[in-house]
Design a protein around this motif. Structure first.
Motif, short mmCIF file in Angstrom:
data_model
loop_
_atom_site.label_atom_id
_atom_site.label_comp_id
_atom_site.label_asym_id
_atom_site.label_seq_id
_atom_site.Cartn_x
_atom_site.Cartn_y
_atom_site.Cartn_z
N HIS A 310 0.82 -1.23 0.00
CA HIS A 310 0.00 0.00 0.00
C HIS A 310 0.85 1.26 0.00
O HIS A 310 0.60 2.20 0.76
N VAL A 311 1.87 1.25 -0.85
CA VAL A 311 2.68 2.46 -1.01
C VAL A 311 2.48 2.93 -2.45
O VAL A 311 2.74 2.17 -3.39
N ALA A 312 2.00 4.16 -2.61
CA ALA A 312 1.77 4.66 -3.97
C ALA A 312 3.11 4.91 -4.64
O ALA A 312 3.94 5.65 -4.12
N ALA A 313 3.33 4.26 -5.80
CA ALA A 313 4.61 4.43 -6.52
C ALA A 313 4.34 4.57 -8.02
O ALA A 313 4.87 3.79 -8.82
N PRO A 314 3.54 5.56 -8.41
CA PRO A 314 3.13 5.65 -9.81
C PRO A 314 4.24 6.03 -10.79
O PRO A 314 4.22 5.59 -11.94
N THR A 315 5.21 6.83 -10.35
CA THR A 315 6.29 7.23 -11.26
C THR A 315 7.06 5.98 -11.68
O THR A 315 7.41 5.79 -12.85
N ILE A 316 7.28 5.11 -10.69
CA ILE A 316 8.01 3.86 -10.93
C ILE A 316 7.15 2.90 -11.75
O ILE A 316 7.60 2.31 -12.73
#
Ligand SMILES: NC(=O)C1=CN([C@@H]2O[C@H](COP(=O)(O)OP(=O)(O)OC[C@H]3O[C@@H](n4cnc5c(N)ncnc54)[C@H](OP(=O)(O)O)[C@@H]3O)[C@@H](O)[C@H]2O)C=CC1
Ligand SMILES: O=C(CO)[C@H](O)[C@H](O)COP(=O)(O)O
Length: 522
Positions: A310-316
């Motif tokens: 549950h960690v937002a990592a959209p760039t990755i």
């Protein structure tokens, strides 16, 4: 670097004579250590043997002996005088590593240390650690970063596993590691127990990819919309790399070199890039196939881990999805015919190119920073969940040199914060709550927005920069569209919601909602 590492270990064994393994064997030999090198393929062994001969002749610095083996038991026997024997695995993750371990398991003695320098999934690392614990053998999951050039000249390394075992080999690794050019500190340190070392390397590669996608998007805007030739783009990257927030950023620096590389009549040693006109880059297709056969996995593991924890990592994550789409060029071309949408086109409305390039620089910086925030938050989350107690300041320290995500200003920012917070009982979990970070995201938000808007107008593909923009908006948003999402989910699934201005609900913990409205009886 001094050739005195042999006082710690006279000889080590390297498993895998691929790009990384061969170069590491030269790197250790340069430190005065004798190296036994084994590979499953005779061709690889012979090639390494030839390269070792050449290196000893041409590079007088390779002073340790490099002995190449085809027979794996002769290879392990060559380490019989070493107590403990130290092995470095540098092969494809998963089944290949398991099968080689099975082949040498009976040859291993209590106390031996295996440093797995491949990119391995941390759960596999932990499984092998448990398996070997019974024999008293230490399996250390050790991320190695920097590609084959650094494997030769000094990489950044993140060993994790039994602390005693890592501490035994640390003096040797410190000799071999890249050095921080400000203070000569080695870019290697004990990361934590169990799979912590491989986890940090996995996230390093995730951050790397958010940055890779971002810099490629900037290159595309300059080339395809601003019509800049490669050598002009090279100068821009060089300027970015020389000062300001993007100073000494490895991927920017190599971007500048790539854009300058012209074809020559003879090409490189293998004749690649041979031609009379144009740039080597002209020959490179927009098709990333690196991970199609699952021999590489760090990026999609990072994406799965970020979803799982549950960690937002959209760039990755978007950087991963564009790679997937890019690899499937055949499908893309067929879909393109059907979609018939415009591709990136020339911009005719740029009145102040320098101002636009400055915005682009700031947008790239903001997106790089988002990639770091996401990666560090993922490490912080996993460390807490798994009880690894990873010091984020240590990660920053080992990323100073030798690795792909070197970025001086960003690392300076985090170093200042982590060193001043080292006494705090609670680790920092959300990087955007750090004043220095939020202030830079705030300062660069408008340039990032301008660039994404321009990219939309010019039909450029900017998945990571647009994801970074949205990330900043939703990670710091007070009025998200999820108000409506929550209502819809309560309507069809009785999933329940929290209410505004109600104690323990607004803002409250991210627990399940307290209220259900009967929107439509079943
Ligand atoms: N290249 C890079 O920039 C970096 C790579 N890494 C990691 O380092 C490791 C090595 O990478 P790299 O040197 O680039 O890759 P290479 O493809 O050059 O080498 C891979 C090695 O693994 C061997 N291998 C593959 N399958 C098997 C098998 N079933 N049994 C035994 N050996 C096998 C290969 O032998 P064969 O040729 O016969 O298949 C080869 O020696 C990987 O885990 C990679 O993820 C880490 C950091 C950077
Ligand atoms: O580890 C690396 C750099 O740090 C290697 O370049 C590796 O090949 C990256 O692969 P992927 O991102 O596909 O897992």
């Amino acid at each position: 670097m001094g050739p005195d590492a042999a006082k710690y270990f006279k000889r080590i064994g390297i498993v895998g004579a691929g790009n990384m393994g061969t170069m590491m064997s030269f790197g250790f030999a340069e430190q005065g250590v004798d190296v036994s090198l084994w590979d499953i393929s005779g061709t690889n062994v012979n090639r390494a043997l030839q390269m070792a001969k050449d290196a000893r002749k041409e590079e007088k610095t390779v002073i340790g002996k490099i002995d190449c083996f085809c027979d794996i038991h002769e290879f392990t026997e060559s380490l019989n005088d070493s107590n403990p024997a130290v092995y470095i695995f540098s092969i494809t993750h998963g089944d290949p590593a398991d099968s080689i371990l099975k082949m040498i398991k009976d040859d291993l003695r209590a106390g031996d240390i295996i440093l797995d320098g491949g990119n391995e999934h941390y759960r596999n690392t932990e499984r092998r650690q448990r398996e070997l614990e019974k024999k008293g053998v230490h399996w250390v999951g050790m991320g190695v970063s920097g590609g084959y050039q650094s494997a030769r000249r000094g990489p950044s390394m993140s060993p994790g596993g039994t602390k005693d075992a890592v501490e035994k080999v640390l003096p040797l690794l410190e000799k071999f590691a890249a050095k921080d050019r400000r203070n000569s500190k080695p870019c290697v340190a004990y990361i934590g127990p169990y799979g912590a070392g491989h986890y940090v390397k996995m996230v390093h590669n995730g951050i790397e990819n958010g940055m890779l996608s971002t810099i490629s998007e900037a290159w595309s805007m300059m080339h395809k919309s601003l019509g800049m030739p490669f050598d002009e783009i090279s100068r821009v990257f060089e300027r970015w790399n020389s000062k300001g927030e993007l100073r000494s950023t490895f991927l920017v620096q190599i971007g500048s070199e790539i854009c300058l590389k012209k074809k020559t009549p003879e090409g490189d040693q293998r004749g690649e890039g041979a031609g009379r006109f144009g740039f080597v880059l002209d020959d490179v297709l927009d098709k990333v196939v690196q991970d199609v056969d699952n021999t590489e996995g760090t990026l999609y593991w990072t994406v799965s881990e970020s979803a799982f924890r549950h960690v937002a990592a959209p760039t990755i994550a978007t950087g991963h999805f564009i790679r997937v789409a890019s690899g499937n060029r055949d499908q893309r071309l067929r879909v393109a015919e059907k979609l018939n949408i415009p591709g990136p086109h020339k911009a005719n409305d740029v009145r102040d190119k320098e101002a636009l390039l400055e915005d682009l620089q700031r947008a790239v910086y903001a997106s790089f920073l988002c990639s770091f925030c996401q990666g560090l938050e993922l490490i912080a989350r996993a460390s807490k969940d798994e009880g690894w107690d990873i010091n984020l300041g240590t990660c920053i320290r080992i990323w100073r040199a030798g690795c792909i995500i070197q970025a001086e200003h960003i690392l300076d920012l985090f170093e200042t914060v982590f060193s001043s917070s080292s006494g705090q009982s609670q680790p920092i979990m959300n990087m955007k709550l750090i004043d220095e970070i939020s202030s830079d995201l705030h300062k660069n938000f408008q340039p990032l927005k301008k660039i994404v808007l321009k990219a939309m107008e010019w039909d450029n593909c900017v998945p990571s920069m647009s994801a970074s923009l949205e990330y900043i908006k939703y990670e710091g948003g007070t009025m998200l569209p999820t108000q409506f999402m929550e209502a819809e989910m309560d309507y069809f699934g009785a999933h329940a919601y929290d209410k505004p201005n109600v104690k323990n609900e607004d803002p409250g913990e991210p627990n399940k909602g307290a209220h259900h409205y009967e929107w439509k009886p079943a």
